[in-house]
Design an enzyme around this catalytic site. Structure first.
Site: not given
Ligand code: PMP
Length: 408
Positions: A200, A223, A363
């Protein structure tokens, strides 16, 4: 950023040009500008061959593009060497790489692993796996209801027993920036390594791995306006050197006989199989685009929009925003609940007004349990959003309770 400047940037994004939707789910994934899509397309149109393999011109062109992308990422993070930049699929894979290749080999039953209760599952479950398989103890840093990690909590949990601390630089629920300098100092004083989840933070602030002294950093390309399917792991060279490969197969070896194998030097030891060269090229284009705008401008625009949204939400007594008071401490993330309206209904009603936000547990289920709520709604802003979009969002939130039959 002037209104005109911002509209000029916005015009770089095909989806924002074409769609009537106010896209306020940037913390989940951002939109991509033309230059990123063009860079990927150009790679496939002009230099497409399997990088690191072909000993013909096209193969060497592909290898060069891929190496140039790695150098762009190195500069972005101010890493000492390209050997410290590993391309992965996403932040999740980067974090798992550290868990499997460092955690399982360097952590033992006497050790403690410290993670914050606010971590995304991607920076929590790999460490729970390491704790389970090594017999180490997992300790949670408890955050306050507004998402901060008090110094006393850090000092109580990060001790001589700590082998590894895994925290997000910016929480995907609170948007708050954790005090990484303090955490890294404290961890190093006790001989622990620090894994920083920058999923983030990387799209919103400069990261200088040498100034921070951090041991590992993970982030995803998608992101920060890059393609999906490309991510980055930074690791200090001396740590990566000592770690066994995560995946094995083609490209990550130097020499293989019937019963012996020597591994390729860094970073290739950790990049088994055909790499996502077009993704890396797209990510490099995104980094160039982002850094050309400049962090100060990005930050000022984001804070102005966040402040506008926060003020609007706070004027509604039935809306509860989670996190810090100040807009500056939200990184564009506004997580909230509305009395009597389930987050899934919030998202569905906003969708009908052409406003895209996220609803659910983000998540981060242990954090939701810690906060005493099963789920929340989250709007997340990026510099290309407009005041008109935020107003549309606020108007839709203001209509929620009426639409659910509560009256005014
Ligand atoms: N860490 C954080 C703080 C996140 O916000 C996210 C994505 N929502 C992730 C890890 C995982 O990212 P990715 O799904 O692109 O592997």
């Amino acid at each position: 950023m002037t209104q005109q400047e911002m509209m000029n940037y916005r015009a770089d994004f095909p989806l924002l040009r074409e769609s009537k939707v106010a896209y306020l789910d940037n913390a989940a994934t951002s939109q991509r500008p033309d230059c990123v899509l063009d860079a990927q397309r150009k790679f496939y149109e002009t230099h497409n061959a399997n990088p690191l393999r072909g000993l013909y011109q096209l193969g060497m062109d592909a290898t060069e593009d891929y190496a140039a992308a790695r150098e762009t990422v190195r500069r972005f993070l101010n890493a000492k060497s390209d050997s410290e930049i590993i391309f992965t699929r996403n932040a999740t894979e980067s974090l798992n790489l550290v868990a499997y290749s460092y955690g399982l080999h360097r952590i033992g039953p006497e050790d403690e692993i410290v993670v914050s209760i606010a971590e995304h599952h991607s920076n929590m479950l790999p460490w729970r796996m390491v704790a389970r398989q090594t017999g180490a103890t997992l300790r949670y840093l408890e955050c306050t209801p507004d998402g901060s990690l008090p110094m006393a909590e850090l000092e109580a949990k990060i001790t001589d027993k700590t082998a590894l601390v895994a925290v997000a630089q910016v929480s995907n629920v609170f948007g708050r920036t954790n005090p990484m300098d303090t955490i890294i100092d404290l961890a190093h004083k006790h001989g622990a390594v620090v894994v920083m989840d920058a999923a983030q933070s990387a799209p919103h602030m400069p990261i200088d791995v040498q100034a921070l002294g951090v041991d590992f950093v993970a982030f995803s390309g998608h992101k920060l306006m890059g393609p999906m399917g490309i991510g980055v792991l930074y690791g200090k060279e001396e740590l990566l050197e000592e770690m066994p490969p995560f995946l094995s197969g083609g490209e990550m070896i130097e020499y293989v006989t019937r019963d012996k194998v020597t591994y390729a030097p860094l970073p290739h030891k950790f990049e088994a199989g055909t790499v996502n060269a077009a993704g890396a090229v797209g990510l490099a284009a995104a980094i160039d685009y982002l850094t050309a705008i400049g962090w100060d401008k990005l930050h000022a625009q984001e804070v102005a929009l966040t402040d506008f949204a926060l003020q609007g939400l706070r004027a509604m007594p039935y809306v509860h925003v989670i996190g810090a008071e100040k807009a500056e401490e939200h990184c564009g993330i506004l997580t909230f609940t509305v009395d009597g309206v389930h987050p899934h209904d919030i998202s569905a009603i906003l969708d009908a007004a052409d406003v895209a936000i996220r609803a659910g547990h983000h998540c981060a289920q242990p954090l939701m349990q810690h906060l005493g709520t099963p789920s929340t709604a989250r709007a997340s802003l990026f510099f290309y959003n407009t005041e008109e979009e935020v107003q549309r969002f606020l108007d839709a939130v203001a209509s929620l309770r009426r639409q659910m039959g509560y009256g005014e």
